[in-house]
Motif scaffolding. Sequence first.
Motif, PDB file in Angstrom:
ATOM      1  N   ASN A  57      -4.021   1.430  -3.502  1.00  0.00           N
ATOM      2  CA  ASN A  57      -5.183   0.557  -3.660  1.00  0.00           C
ATOM      3  C   ASN A  57      -5.404   0.185  -5.121  1.00  0.00           C
ATOM      4  O   ASN A  57      -5.437   1.045  -5.996  1.00  0.00           O
ATOM      5  CB  ASN A  57      -6.434   1.246  -3.114  1.00  0.00           C
ATOM      6  CG  ASN A  57      -7.693   0.469  -3.439  1.00  0.00           C
ATOM      7  OD1 ASN A  57      -7.758  -0.747  -3.254  1.00  0.00           O
ATOM      8  ND2 ASN A  57      -8.701   1.170  -3.949  1.00  0.00           N
ATOM      9  N   TRP A  90      -8.015   4.430   1.880  1.00  0.00           N
ATOM     10  CA  TRP A  90      -7.473   3.612   0.792  1.00  0.00           C
ATOM     11  C   TRP A  90      -6.011   3.932   0.494  1.00  0.00           C
ATOM     12  O   TRP A  90      -5.421   3.339  -0.396  1.00  0.00           O
ATOM     13  CB  TRP A  90      -8.308   3.821  -0.470  1.00  0.00           C
ATOM     14  CG  TRP A  90      -9.755   3.610  -0.234  1.00  0.00           C
ATOM     15  CD1 TRP A  90     -10.419   2.408  -0.179  1.00  0.00           C
ATOM     16  CD2 TRP A  90     -10.738   4.615   0.004  1.00  0.00           C
ATOM     17  NE1 TRP A  90     -11.748   2.612   0.080  1.00  0.00           N
ATOM     18  CE2 TRP A  90     -11.984   3.961   0.202  1.00  0.00           C
ATOM     19  CE3 TRP A  90     -10.703   6.002   0.075  1.00  0.00           C
ATOM     20  CZ2 TRP A  90     -13.164   4.659   0.471  1.00  0.00           C
ATOM     21  CZ3 TRP A  90     -11.873   6.703   0.338  1.00  0.00           C
ATOM     22  CH2 TRP A  90     -13.086   6.022   0.533  1.00  0.00           C
ATOM     23  N   SER A 126      -4.203   6.859  -4.237  1.00  0.00           N
ATOM     24  CA  SER A 126      -5.399   6.823  -3.390  1.00  0.00           C
ATOM     25  C   SER A 126      -5.145   7.567  -2.078  1.00  0.00           C
ATOM     26  O   SER A 126      -4.011   7.634  -1.590  1.00  0.00           O
ATOM     27  CB  SER A 126      -5.809   5.378  -3.101  1.00  0.00           C
ATOM     28  OG  SER A 126      -6.205   4.727  -4.294  1.00  0.00           O
ATOM     29  N   ASP A 160     -11.372  -1.816  -7.341  1.00  0.00           N
ATOM     30  CA  ASP A 160     -12.365  -0.851  -7.792  1.00  0.00           C
ATOM     31  C   ASP A 160     -13.737  -1.081  -7.160  1.00  0.00           C
ATOM     32  O   ASP A 160     -14.727  -0.509  -7.614  1.00  0.00           O
ATOM     33  CB  ASP A 160     -12.481  -0.868  -9.319  1.00  0.00           C
ATOM     34  CG  ASP A 160     -12.888  -2.227  -9.863  1.00  0.00           C
ATOM     35  OD1 ASP A 160     -13.162  -3.157  -9.068  1.00  0.00           O
ATOM     36  OD2 ASP A 160     -12.945  -2.366 -11.102  1.00  0.00           O
ATOM     37  N   VAL A 213      -7.954   4.590  -8.588  1.00  0.00           N
ATOM     38  CA  VAL A 213      -7.709   3.158  -8.819  1.00  0.00           C
ATOM     39  C   VAL A 213      -7.145   2.942 -10.214  1.00  0.00           C
ATOM     40  O   VAL A 213      -6.191   2.169 -10.411  1.00  0.00           O
ATOM     41  CB  VAL A 213      -8.999   2.346  -8.626  1.00  0.00           C
ATOM     42  CG1 VAL A 213      -8.760   0.872  -8.952  1.00  0.00           C
ATOM     43  CG2 VAL A 213      -9.521   2.494  -7.206  1.00  0.00           C
ATOM     44  N   TYR A 232      -2.775  -3.535   3.503  1.00  0.00           N
ATOM     45  CA  TYR A 232      -4.170  -3.334   3.881  1.00  0.00           C
ATOM     46  C   TYR A 232      -4.643  -4.530   4.704  1.00  0.00           C
ATOM     47  O   TYR A 232      -4.247  -5.671   4.451  1.00  0.00           O
ATOM     48  CB  TYR A 232      -5.050  -3.216   2.636  1.00  0.00           C
ATOM     49  CG  TYR A 232      -4.735  -2.038   1.751  1.00  0.00           C
ATOM     50  CD1 TYR A 232      -5.049  -0.739   2.146  1.00  0.00           C
ATOM     51  CD2 TYR A 232      -4.130  -2.225   0.513  1.00  0.00           C
ATOM     52  CE1 TYR A 232      -4.773   0.344   1.331  1.00  0.00           C
ATOM     53  CE2 TYR A 232      -3.849  -1.157  -0.321  1.00  0.00           C
ATOM     54  CZ  TYR A 232      -4.172   0.132   0.091  1.00  0.00           C
ATOM     55  OH  TYR A 232      -3.895   1.198  -0.730  1.00  0.00           O
ATOM     56  N   ASP A 284     -13.268   3.486  -3.226  1.00  0.00           N
ATOM     57  CA  ASP A 284     -12.214   4.430  -3.582  1.00  0.00           C
ATOM     58  C   ASP A 284     -12.600   5.197  -4.857  1.00  0.00           C
ATOM     59  O   ASP A 284     -13.457   4.755  -5.636  1.00  0.00           O
ATOM     60  CB  ASP A 284     -10.910   3.660  -3.793  1.00  0.00           C
ATOM     61  CG  ASP A 284      -9.679   4.548  -3.855  1.00  0.00           C
ATOM     62  OD1 ASP A 284      -9.807   5.772  -3.640  1.00  0.00           O
ATOM     63  OD2 ASP A 284      -8.584   4.013  -4.112  1.00  0.00           O
ATOM     64  N   ASP A 285     -11.961   6.336  -5.078  1.00  0.00           N
ATOM     65  CA  ASP A 285     -12.140   7.118  -6.300  1.00  0.00           C
ATOM     66  C   ASP A 285     -11.739   6.264  -7.500  1.00  0.00           C
ATOM     67  O   ASP A 285     -10.586   5.827  -7.592  1.00  0.00           O
ATOM     68  CB  ASP A 285     -11.264   8.369  -6.218  1.00  0.00           C
ATOM     69  CG  ASP A 285     -11.296   9.216  -7.484  1.00  0.00           C
ATOM     70  OD1 ASP A 285     -12.058   8.892  -8.420  1.00  0.00           O
ATOM     71  OD2 ASP A 285     -10.540  10.205  -7.539  1.00  0.00           O
ATOM     72  N   GLN A 344     -13.061  -0.284   6.420  1.00  0.00           N
ATOM     73  CA  GLN A 344     -12.976   0.268   5.066  1.00  0.00           C
ATOM     74  C   GLN A 344     -11.517   0.484   4.708  1.00  0.00           C
ATOM     75  O   GLN A 344     -10.795   1.225   5.381  1.00  0.00           O
ATOM     76  CB  GLN A 344     -13.738   1.584   4.966  1.00  0.00           C
ATOM     77  CG  GLN A 344     -13.855   2.101   3.544  1.00  0.00           C
ATOM     78  CD  GLN A 344     -14.729   3.338   3.433  1.00  0.00           C
ATOM     79  OE1 GLN A 344     -14.687   4.212   4.299  1.00  0.00           O
ATOM     80  NE2 GLN A 344     -15.539   3.416   2.392  1.00  0.00           N
ATOM     81  N   THR A 345     -11.080  -0.147   3.636  1.00  0.00           N
ATOM     82  CA  THR A 345      -9.662  -0.097   3.288  1.00  0.00           C
ATOM     83  C   THR A 345      -9.489  -0.537   1.842  1.00  0.00           C
ATOM     84  O   THR A 345     -10.454  -0.881   1.154  1.00  0.00           O
ATOM     85  CB  THR A 345      -8.846  -0.995   4.244  1.00  0.00           C
ATOM     86  OG1 THR A 345      -7.449  -0.734   4.069  1.00  0.00           O
ATOM     87  CG2 THR A 345      -9.115  -2.473   4.018  1.00  0.00           C
ATOM     88  N   GLY A 346      -8.240  -0.528   1.370  1.00  0.00           N
ATOM     89  CA  GLY A 346      -7.939  -0.923   0.001  1.00  0.00           C
ATOM     90  C   GLY A 346      -7.557  -2.390  -0.100  1.00  0.00           C
ATOM     91  O   GLY A 346      -7.752  -3.180   0.835  1.00  0.00           O
ATOM     92  N   ARG A 372       0.808  -1.219   0.000  1.00  0.00           N
ATOM     93  CA  ARG A 372       0.000   0.000   0.000  1.00  0.00           C
ATOM     94  C   ARG A 372       0.840   1.268   0.000  1.00  0.00           C
ATOM     95  O   ARG A 372       0.311   2.380   0.013  1.00  0.00           O
ATOM     96  CB  ARG A 372      -0.912   0.011   1.221  1.00  0.00           C
ATOM     97  CG  ARG A 372      -0.191   0.170   2.556  1.00  0.00           C
ATOM     98  CD  ARG A 372      -1.144   0.182   3.732  1.00  0.00           C
ATOM     99  NE  ARG A 372      -2.126   1.264   3.647  1.00  0.00           N
ATOM    100  CZ  ARG A 372      -3.154   1.400   4.472  1.00  0.00           C
ATOM    101  NH1 ARG A 372      -3.344   0.523   5.441  1.00  0.00           N
ATOM    102  NH2 ARG A 372      -3.999   2.397   4.337  1.00  0.00           N
TER     103      ARG A 372
END
Length: 262
Positions: free
Chosen positions: A49, A45, A41, A52, A61, A244, A56-57, A251-253, A36
């Motif tokens: 990350n 995230w 990100s 998708d 990604v 991660y 995350d944005d 909530q994570t990547g 990570r």
Amino acid sequence: MTAPSSDQQREWQPAIKAMTPDWTLPAGVRACFTTRENGDSVGPWAAGNLADHVGDDPQAVLRNRQALQSQLGAGVTPAWLSQTHSTHCQTLQSTLPAEPPQADASWTREKGLACAVLTADCAPILLTDEAGTMVAAIHAGWRGLANGIVAETLKNMPVPAGALRAWVGPTIGPAHFEVGPEVLAQFKARFAQADAFFQPNRSGQESHYLANLPGLVKIALLHEGVRDVTLSGLCTYADAERFYSYRRDGQTGRQASLIWLT
């Protein structure tokens, strides 16, 4: 760029932090796993990350995936999956489908197609045969493992299990993976020796256990006839700087593990 030798663990260029496993591979086979540490990100995230589906944005990604693609080289394409904790294994052909297939494992004989899985505590398993003619990757959470994803994947592969080498990448370690009695029951129903990989937790109360997920992955592979199994020893939960962990952070990547033929 040219991928580094797979028998040395070292950093690649820093756009996405990717490492080569400490794992001996046949000629013509390459593998890597990401961390990570670098990437575009932000927030929970941060930073590399590659998933998708975690909130995350999408553009971040995409940039992270493009950075990884650049490091792998123009001749290598990651084959992403839509992972659902299933036991489905996807055979990868020269032309990838327009959308990632719903599967938790893949295998291929095609050069330049990288079998890829995303994880954040679940176990990534990379496989190749001794002759270096095919590669595979498995996303093994406890549900998929207990339901037989290792067995189902090996059924799809055109080589005997005894000719395979396996590497188990960064996953939650046995000191941090607490589960209930229903998890122990499912593994005991599948593997006679499963008891040895569950330790009572919470001051001796046997209603909760610490499960050794890497150990369970290894007995699943050995049970199917894979004799050459290498454990990375890397714990996603304990190493917050590099990995991660869903159990640790919610909530994570997701990091990736990939293997391909050159």
